[in-house]
Design a protein around this motif. Sequence first.
Motif, PDB file in Angstrom:
ATOM      1  N   PHE A   1       0.842  -1.192   0.000  1.00 52.21           N
ATOM      2  CA  PHE A   1       0.000   0.000   0.000  1.00 52.21           C
ATOM      3  C   PHE A   1       0.878   1.243   0.000  1.00 52.21           C
ATOM      4  O   PHE A   1       2.014   1.218   0.468  1.00 52.21           O
TER       5      PHE A   1
ATOM      6  N   TYR B   1       0.307   4.941   1.748  1.00 54.11           N
ATOM      7  CA  TYR B   1      -0.515   5.787   2.603  1.00 54.11           C
ATOM      8  C   TYR B   1       0.033   7.200   2.538  1.00 54.11           C
ATOM      9  O   TYR B   1       1.233   7.411   2.318  1.00 54.11           O
TER      10      TYR B   1
ATOM     11  N   GLU C   1      -3.380  11.514  11.047  1.00 52.41           N
ATOM     12  CA  GLU C   1      -3.230  10.083  10.915  1.00 52.41           C
ATOM     13  C   GLU C   1      -2.945   9.690   9.468  1.00 52.41           C
ATOM     14  O   GLU C   1      -3.315  10.405   8.536  1.00 52.41           O
ATOM     15  N   PRO C   2      -2.323   8.529   9.250  1.00 53.23           N
ATOM     16  CA  PRO C   2      -2.144   8.040   7.883  1.00 53.23           C
ATOM     17  C   PRO C   2      -3.492   7.699   7.252  1.00 53.23           C
ATOM     18  O   PRO C   2      -4.395   7.194   7.912  1.00 53.23           O
TER      19      PRO C   2
ATOM     20  N   LEU D   1      -5.152   5.864   3.608  1.00 51.38           N
ATOM     21  CA  LEU D   1      -4.821   5.071   2.436  1.00 51.38           C
ATOM     22  C   LEU D   1      -4.883   5.920   1.179  1.00 51.38           C
ATOM     23  O   LEU D   1      -5.886   6.582   0.906  1.00 51.38           O
TER      24      LEU D   1
ATOM     25  N   LEU E   1       3.868   7.182   2.876  1.00 56.45           N
ATOM     26  CA  LEU E   1       4.338   6.004   3.593  1.00 56.45           C
ATOM     27  C   LEU E   1       4.147   4.752   2.748  1.00 56.45           C
ATOM     28  O   LEU E   1       3.049   4.483   2.260  1.00 56.45           O
TER      29      LEU E   1
ATOM     30  N   ASN F   1       2.763  -5.898   4.141  1.00 59.13           N
ATOM     31  CA  ASN F   1       2.427  -6.841   5.217  1.00 59.13           C
ATOM     32  C   ASN F   1       3.627  -7.728   5.498  1.00 59.13           C
ATOM     33  O   ASN F   1       4.500  -7.926   4.655  1.00 59.13           O
TER      34      ASN F   1
ATOM     35  N   ALA G   1      -0.288 -13.014   7.864  1.00 63.42           N
ATOM     36  CA  ALA G   1      -0.125 -12.193   9.060  1.00 63.42           C
ATOM     37  C   ALA G   1      -1.071 -11.008   8.999  1.00 63.42           C
ATOM     38  O   ALA G   1      -1.430 -10.524   7.937  1.00 63.42           O
ATOM     39  N   ASN G   2      -1.477 -10.550  10.179  1.00 62.89           N
ATOM     40  CA  ASN G   2      -2.394  -9.422  10.242  1.00 62.89           C
ATOM     41  C   ASN G   2      -1.690  -8.081  10.265  1.00 62.89           C
ATOM     42  O   ASN G   2      -2.324  -7.057  10.077  1.00 62.89           O
ATOM     43  N   ASN G   3      -0.420  -8.085  10.559  1.00 61.92           N
ATOM     44  CA  ASN G   3       0.258  -6.818  10.782  1.00 61.92           C
ATOM     45  C   ASN G   3       0.880  -6.273   9.507  1.00 61.92           C
ATOM     46  O   ASN G   3       1.222  -6.997   8.583  1.00 61.92           O
ATOM     47  N   LEU G   4       0.979  -4.953   9.484  1.00 60.81           N
ATOM     48  CA  LEU G   4       1.612  -4.236   8.384  1.00 60.81           C
ATOM     49  C   LEU G   4       2.859  -3.539   8.887  1.00 60.81           C
ATOM     50  O   LEU G   4       2.910  -3.114  10.042  1.00 60.81           O
TER      51      LEU G   4
ATOM     52  N   PHE H   1       5.387  -0.313   8.232  1.00 62.34           N
ATOM     53  CA  PHE H   1       5.407   0.998   7.600  1.00 62.34           C
ATOM     54  C   PHE H   1       6.838   1.452   7.376  1.00 62.34           C
ATOM     55  O   PHE H   1       7.695   1.287   8.255  1.00 62.34           O
ATOM     56  N   GLY H   2       7.089   2.064   6.218  1.00 63.25           N
ATOM     57  CA  GLY H   2       8.329   2.775   6.040  1.00 63.25           C
ATOM     58  C   GLY H   2       8.284   4.094   6.795  1.00 63.25           C
ATOM     59  O   GLY H   2       7.221   4.521   7.269  1.00 63.25           O
ATOM     60  N   THR H   3       9.430   4.749   6.899  1.00 68.17           N
ATOM     61  CA  THR H   3       9.494   6.018   7.630  1.00 68.17           C
ATOM     62  C   THR H   3       8.870   7.154   6.851  1.00 68.17           C
ATOM     63  O   THR H   3       8.621   8.217   7.400  1.00 68.17           O
TER      64      THR H   3
ATOM     65  N   ALA I   1       8.368   6.066  11.428  1.00 72.22           N
ATOM     66  CA  ALA I   1       7.242   5.264  10.953  1.00 72.22           C
ATOM     67  C   ALA I   1       6.354   4.873  12.129  1.00 72.22           C
ATOM     68  O   ALA I   1       6.843   4.714  13.254  1.00 72.22           O
TER      69      ALA I   1
ATOM     70  N   LEU J   1      -1.654   5.783  17.678  1.00 71.72           N
ATOM     71  CA  LEU J   1      -2.657   5.625  16.626  1.00 71.72           C
ATOM     72  C   LEU J   1      -3.369   4.293  16.776  1.00 71.72           C
ATOM     73  O   LEU J   1      -2.727   3.254  16.944  1.00 71.72           O
TER      74      LEU J   1
ATOM     75  N   GLY K   1      -7.133  -9.525   8.550  1.00 69.00           N
ATOM     76  CA  GLY K   1      -5.834  -9.717   7.939  1.00 69.00           C
ATOM     77  C   GLY K   1      -5.179  -8.418   7.498  1.00 69.00           C
ATOM     78  O   GLY K   1      -5.540  -7.337   7.952  1.00 69.00           O
TER      79      GLY K   1
END
Lengths: 111, 112
Positions: free
Chosen positions: A34, A36, A43-44, A46, A87, A91, A96-99, A101-103, B42, B90, B97
């Motif tokens: 993605f 963002y 907030e970020p 999409l 950003l 994933n 996995a559920n988590n993403l 993020f780049g800086t 990040a 946040l 997922g």
Amino acid sequence: RKEVEQDPGPFNVPEGATVAFNCTYSNSASQSFFWYRQDCRKEPKLLMSVYSSGNEDGRFTAQLNRASQYISLLIRDSKLSDSATYLCVVNGQTGANNLFFGTGTRLTVIP
Amino acid sequence: DAMVIQNPRYQVTQFGKPVTLSCSQTLNHNVMYWYQQKSSQAPKLLFHYYDKDFNNEADTPDNFQSRRPNTSFCFLDIRSPGLGDAAMYLCATSIAGPETQYFGPGTRLLVL
């Protein structure tokens, strides 16, 4: 090694310019990608998902290169309102559920 | 219409004084996330819930805890805030997922 790496910028471009951001990711098993957008102290949100075939949304084009594990975002005809931090998000692993993020890459569009 | 709501938007606490940040969602999403974001960095995932299943990131300090009493609400508890915990927190949700995440406006925490 970081999961996601981006050039932090800043990129300062004149209105109407075309600008491109790149991002690399470390996990070859990643399946979801993605871009963002994050405005200062907000907030970020999409901007767009990135598909294997590449995708376009108006002035924005996203590309994915799985072999090289990088993602790009192209912004054409830059507007003042495009000024923000972009950003790159990936994933962690299949299922996995988590993403991760780049800086972020900071863009300023100058009148 | 707000979909992910965080309260308060700004929180000032004292060093070592427990603080709770709250997040609620009207999207009925299965997954809720808490991120910490420091200036020019990040967002860093602290933990997430998939329904009632809690998933802690390996490097999240024990000082940070979370509760999800129901689908709509999720809380972040910081048991003994240190100066290094000052950040934007946040909350985000997703249907399931690694799908698109919807973020709340964040709570900016200041530790004195």
